[in-house]
Design a protein around this motif. Sequence first.
Motif, PDB file in Angstrom:
ATOM      1  N   CYS A 148       0.834  -1.209   0.000  1.00  0.00           N
ATOM      2  CA  CYS A 148       0.000   0.000   0.000  1.00  0.00           C
ATOM      3  C   CYS A 148       0.867   1.256   0.000  1.00  0.00           C
ATOM      4  O   CYS A 148       0.569   2.223  -0.706  1.00  0.00           O
ATOM      5  CB  CYS A 148      -0.929   0.027   1.218  1.00  0.00           C
ATOM      6  SG  CYS A 148      -2.189  -1.254   1.161  1.00  0.00           S
ATOM      7  N   LEU A 151       0.793   4.214  -2.790  1.00  0.00           N
ATOM      8  CA  LEU A 151       0.489   5.612  -2.445  1.00  0.00           C
ATOM      9  C   LEU A 151       1.652   6.528  -2.832  1.00  0.00           C
ATOM     10  O   LEU A 151       1.453   7.637  -3.326  1.00  0.00           O
ATOM     11  CB  LEU A 151       0.198   5.729  -0.944  1.00  0.00           C
ATOM     12  CG  LEU A 151      -1.096   5.063  -0.472  1.00  0.00           C
ATOM     13  CD1 LEU A 151      -1.119   4.953   1.052  1.00  0.00           C
ATOM     14  CD2 LEU A 151      -2.319   5.850  -0.957  1.00  0.00           C
ATOM     15  N   LEU A 181     -14.071   5.529   0.358  1.00  0.00           N
ATOM     16  CA  LEU A 181     -13.517   4.195   0.632  1.00  0.00           C
ATOM     17  C   LEU A 181     -14.638   3.165   0.758  1.00  0.00           C
ATOM     18  O   LEU A 181     -15.702   3.463   1.304  1.00  0.00           O
ATOM     19  CB  LEU A 181     -12.698   4.225   1.928  1.00  0.00           C
ATOM     20  CG  LEU A 181     -11.361   4.968   1.861  1.00  0.00           C
ATOM     21  CD1 LEU A 181     -10.798   5.176   3.271  1.00  0.00           C
ATOM     22  CD2 LEU A 181     -10.346   4.212   0.996  1.00  0.00           C
ATOM     23  N   LEU A 184      -8.046   1.899  -2.375  1.00  0.00           N
ATOM     24  CA  LEU A 184      -7.322   3.174  -2.230  1.00  0.00           C
ATOM     25  C   LEU A 184      -7.327   3.915  -3.566  1.00  0.00           C
ATOM     26  O   LEU A 184      -7.544   5.126  -3.620  1.00  0.00           O
ATOM     27  CB  LEU A 184      -5.877   2.922  -1.779  1.00  0.00           C
ATOM     28  CG  LEU A 184      -5.689   2.271  -0.405  1.00  0.00           C
ATOM     29  CD1 LEU A 184      -4.218   1.939  -0.164  1.00  0.00           C
ATOM     30  CD2 LEU A 184      -6.198   3.188   0.707  1.00  0.00           C
TER      31      LEU A 184
END
Length: 426
Positions: free
Chosen positions: A303, A307, A361, A419
Amino acid sequence: MPKAKYKEHRIGDRELSPESLMMGYGYDPMLSEGAAKCPIFQTSTFVFPNAEAGKAYFQLAYGLREASPGEEFGLIYSRLNNPDLEILEDRLALWDGAAAGAVFASGMAAIATALFAYLRPGDALVFSEPLYGGTEHFIRHVLPEFGITPVGFMAGQALADVADDVRARVGAHRTPVVYIETPANPTNAMIDIAALAAVARTLEGNGARPVLMVDNTFLGPLWQHPLKHGADLVIYSATKFIGGHSDLVAGAVLGSSEAMAPVRALRTFMGTMADAWTGWLLMRSMETLKMRMTAMMKNARYCADFLNDHPKVRRVHYLGLLGEDDPQFATYRKQCMGPGSLIAFEVEGGEEAAFRFLNALKLVKLAVSLGGTESLAEHPGSMTHADVPPDEQVRMGITSGLVRLSVGVEHYEDLIADLGQALDAV
Ligand SMILES: *Cc1c(COP(=O)(O)O)cnc(C)c1O
């Protein structure tokens, strides 16, 4: 002593790892009808075999005499001790290599009891910032009403500067406690525990040897062991990774028997201990602690990389992304065994953009707390750290676009899909 067999942590020369001991350590099935798992001792009080035994138990509990060799504390009353708590404390201590531990009704109960055990009116308390919001409030607003002066310093600041500044502000106050969180919540700023322990010792001249307390909730008990770097007490919100399923609230304090003695004593009289049911749930949770924390950390790495490469994300605070040229890197390498599973990142566009992201989300839940099996996201500036004045927030790196993400055990590609689609909505 049948109990001794169940506290064996060696096979021949081999020292067994904590994860291997979580299923049976400290528990003798023959004391409980052969039950393979430790039952829930849902009882307030314990029957003494005879009056002489009751007298002997109380003598030990109240410190009226020393224990004779091999003598264990007898069970008296569940505010003092209970098998679920005692076995849990023995198991919890294994991860940090602690001699003693105490579990509490919440992380805040653990923190408040540990601080009150050492602080007295007129004292100064040195602490790092930012801290968990509840701790920050307790130190800034509750302790001063008891005559304690808070002296804060910024996590991530050079410790040479901290030492001079803190000494000047502490003045002649007795300083029995230095309290820190590393990595800091939510920015992951690091403090070198061993170096800080040396700074703490220089405050000894004021009439108290400072006890260095480290809130290890973010990385412990797997990825950082503060006691091995010079801390005196390690503190947990067991609500987080140790409980790990977002279904209970609990806390813990661990350390040497000597450092723990005043904390355990005050717990008895403040009644801040956990109950048997929570103790049982925590033992069940700890059987999978290493598996969970390892899976969560692996997911967090994926993750964080995603990001970090995303055009709508300005900055990612994740220990696994620290560059070798970063001044925090040396501390991280020395002190941590892994980067954990908490990520803070800045969404381009401030609070409005961060809220859009959070509202979009689907798999990740919008909630405070962390360290559970499910991924959770929140906005520190308006939620967990809302109590911190805006200019202080900026100083601590809590920007308006900052989002904190606690990565769970879901499939990492599902998390990245979530995400990604939420960032598309920004
Ligand atoms: C949650 C938390 C606490 C407080 O623990 P509770 O169990 O909620 O009382 C303390 N420190 C840190 C770092 C936390 O995340």
